[in-house]
Scaffold this motif. Structure first.
Motif, PDB file in Angstrom:
ATOM      1  N   SER A  37       0.808  -1.219   0.000  1.00 14.21           N
ATOM      2  CA  SER A  37       0.000   0.000   0.000  1.00 14.21           C
ATOM      3  C   SER A  37       0.843   1.272   0.000  1.00 14.21           C
ATOM      4  O   SER A  37       0.341   2.346  -0.339  1.00 14.21           O
ATOM      5  CB  SER A  37      -0.950  -0.005   1.198  1.00 14.21           C
ATOM      6  OG  SER A  37      -0.250  -0.158   2.418  1.00 14.21           O
ATOM      7  N   THR A  93      -8.491   2.112  -3.727  1.00 10.30           N
ATOM      8  CA  THR A  93      -7.647   1.281  -2.860  1.00 10.30           C
ATOM      9  C   THR A  93      -8.454   0.459  -1.857  1.00 10.30           C
ATOM     10  O   THR A  93      -7.924  -0.007  -0.852  1.00 10.30           O
ATOM     11  CB  THR A  93      -6.642   2.172  -2.097  1.00 10.30           C
ATOM     12  OG1 THR A  93      -7.363   3.163  -1.352  1.00 10.30           O
ATOM     13  CG2 THR A  93      -5.682   2.853  -3.066  1.00 10.30           C
ATOM     14  N   LEU A 138      -7.055  -2.853  -0.593  1.00  7.78           N
ATOM     15  CA  LEU A 138      -6.000  -2.852   0.421  1.00  7.78           C
ATOM     16  C   LEU A 138      -6.599  -2.830   1.821  1.00  7.78           C
ATOM     17  O   LEU A 138      -6.091  -3.478   2.734  1.00  7.78           O
ATOM     18  CB  LEU A 138      -5.077  -1.655   0.204  1.00  7.78           C
ATOM     19  CG  LEU A 138      -4.254  -1.710  -1.084  1.00  7.78           C
ATOM     20  CD1 LEU A 138      -3.599  -0.367  -1.368  1.00  7.78           C
ATOM     21  CD2 LEU A 138      -3.195  -2.805  -1.010  1.00  7.78           C
TER      22      LEU A 138
END
Length: 440
Positions: free
Chosen positions: A281, A373, A376
């Motif tokens: 990440s 994202t 993640l």
């Protein structure tokens, strides 16, 4: 009398000068956030000044080592789980536990799993600042051309025997110089234009990005317990994982290891030479800034255990035992670990802060910048595991890096290579001395 009054006034002015706390970090992308934290902190603490310095990853650790030797290290510095055991053993870190108890710091505010990594024998060597997980970055244009849907990418399963649906997707994403895919007749594995999947290095003792998530989802674990004087690298489940990874390049699905090692998986992805790569990440900003095509993050595949797996790693701020301003340094560390500062960090959207609830704020910033994202954050809710903790980590790193490189390069089979390396690692640990008590 006038002269005496002037001298007293001058002395008062001198004593009123703010104390400077030196702070060092390696990530230049995060500098603006921490400069803002420093400015906010100084306004609330006029008796202190924060002097921030930054150096790239390799130079950073060299500079710290030189500073320790020369008695000129920063008062506070960003620390890494793979580095701090050696520093603690050599008495270079302040135990923060007495400060935490004295000030009644709320340790329940941090994401579960982050704090224990920085603890040993009742001592606390750092306070969490952020966390990271690993996901897959996929070139969506190449996926569409291959007929691979987002739903397929989000539900992939993996096993070390035939690679499962994950390898079937890799085959469809892999294209030779004549435009034939790896699941089509006539595919030329010797002349590949786009590899379906790519790792960029051997990953050393943790394999955080490269192989750990596959191996752990296959039932592997590094150690019986953190700090155990034993590693389990000779586990057949790790061996079959690495043999499967090594076989990808032989079939043209990944680039030969030596080529990938020199280029890097992320760079191959940006250049359009790899359609899917595993990344941490901390690389969100890199891909957002560099990718000139549509891409997305998807979760890691489900393994034979029936679960996805990702390392949940986190950095911390530590105080150098040689600091002449430990109390001032603690005030800065406490602020860095506070909601006030970590909310500023979240607002910059570069990393996921350690305090509960702030990762979602960072994700919202990333989404506004075009980076989805969510995968993640999903991986943080899956089966997560900590980085292995051990003394002599630098030597273990070199031993395992060499062994795994020989496997991925096709020079050795994983079983014998890992067994030999594991014997050396455990011999090293079992003859190691107990950790020395750090300076306070």
């Amino acid at each position: 009398m006038a002269c005496a009054a002037w001298l007293l006034a001058a002395a008062g002015t001198a004593t009123a000068q703010p104390t400077t706390v030196k702070y060092m970090m390696w990530d230049s992308i995060q500098l603006p956030a921490y400069r803002q934290c420093a400015a906010d902190f100084e306004r609330a603490n006029p008796d202190l000044r924060i002097k921030i310095s930054q150096a790239g990853w390799g130079d950073y650790w060299t500079a710290l080592s030189i500073g320790f030797i020369a008695d000129s290290a920063p008062d506070v510095f960003v620390n890494h789980p793979g580095k701090y055991p050696e520093y603690a053993r050599n008495g270079l870190l302040v135990d923060l536990a007495p400060y935490i108890r004295r000030d009644g710091l709320d340790l329940a505010q941090y994401t579960p799993g982050l704090l224990p990594v920085w603890q040993r024998d009742g001592r606390q060597y750092g306070l969490p600042k952020d966390w990271d997980t690993v996901g897959l970055v996929v070139n969506l244009a190449q996926a569409r051309q291959a007929g691979v849907t987002l739903a397929e990418l989000q539900q992939m399963r993996w096993n070390p025997q035939d690679g499962g649906s994950f390898e079937r997707v890799i085959r469809r994403l892999t294209v030779d110089a004549q435009g034939r895919r790896a699941d089509e007749p006539g595919f030329d594995a010797r002349r590949v234009a786009v590899h379906g999947f790519q790792i960029g290095s051997a990953g050393g003792m943790t394999g955080q990005v490269e192989w750990s998530h596959f191996a752990v989802s296959n039932g592997f674990r590094y150690q019986p317990a953190p700090w155990a004087r034993q590693f389990l690298y000779d586990d057949p489940r790790l061996a079959e994982t690495l043999d499967w990874l090594a076989g990808l390049s032989a079939r043209g699905l990944s680039a030969p290891f030596q080529n990938a090692k020199s280029l890097g998986g992320g760079a191959m992805f940006i250049a359009g030479k790899a359609a899917m790569v595993p990344e941490g990440s901390w690389m969100v900003s890199y891909f957002a800034n560099q990718a000139k095509f549509e891409y997305t993050w998807v979760p890691l595949p489900i393994g034979p255990t029936g679960r996805r797996a990702s390392m949940l790693n986190g950095l911390a701020d530590s105080i150098w035992a040689g600091s002449r301003h430990k109390e001032a340094a603690w005030r800065w560390v406490k602020y860095l670990a506070s909601r006030e500062c970590q909310q500023v960090v979240a607002g910059h959207g570069v990393v996921f802060p350690a305090i509960l609830g702030l990762a979602e704020q960072a994700q919202a910033v990333q989404r506004r910048r075009g980076a989805d994202t969510g995968a993640l954050l999903q991986m943080a809710r899956e089966h997560t595991y900590a980085t292995p903790m051990a003394d002599d980590a630098a030597q273990i790193e070199e031993l395992m890096k060499g062994a795994i490189e020989s496997v991925l390069a096709g020079r050795e089979k994983a079983g014998p290579a890992l067994k030999a390396a594991n014997t050396q690692v455990n011999r090293l640990l079992q003859r190691g001395a107990p950790a020395a008590a750090p300076a306070r």
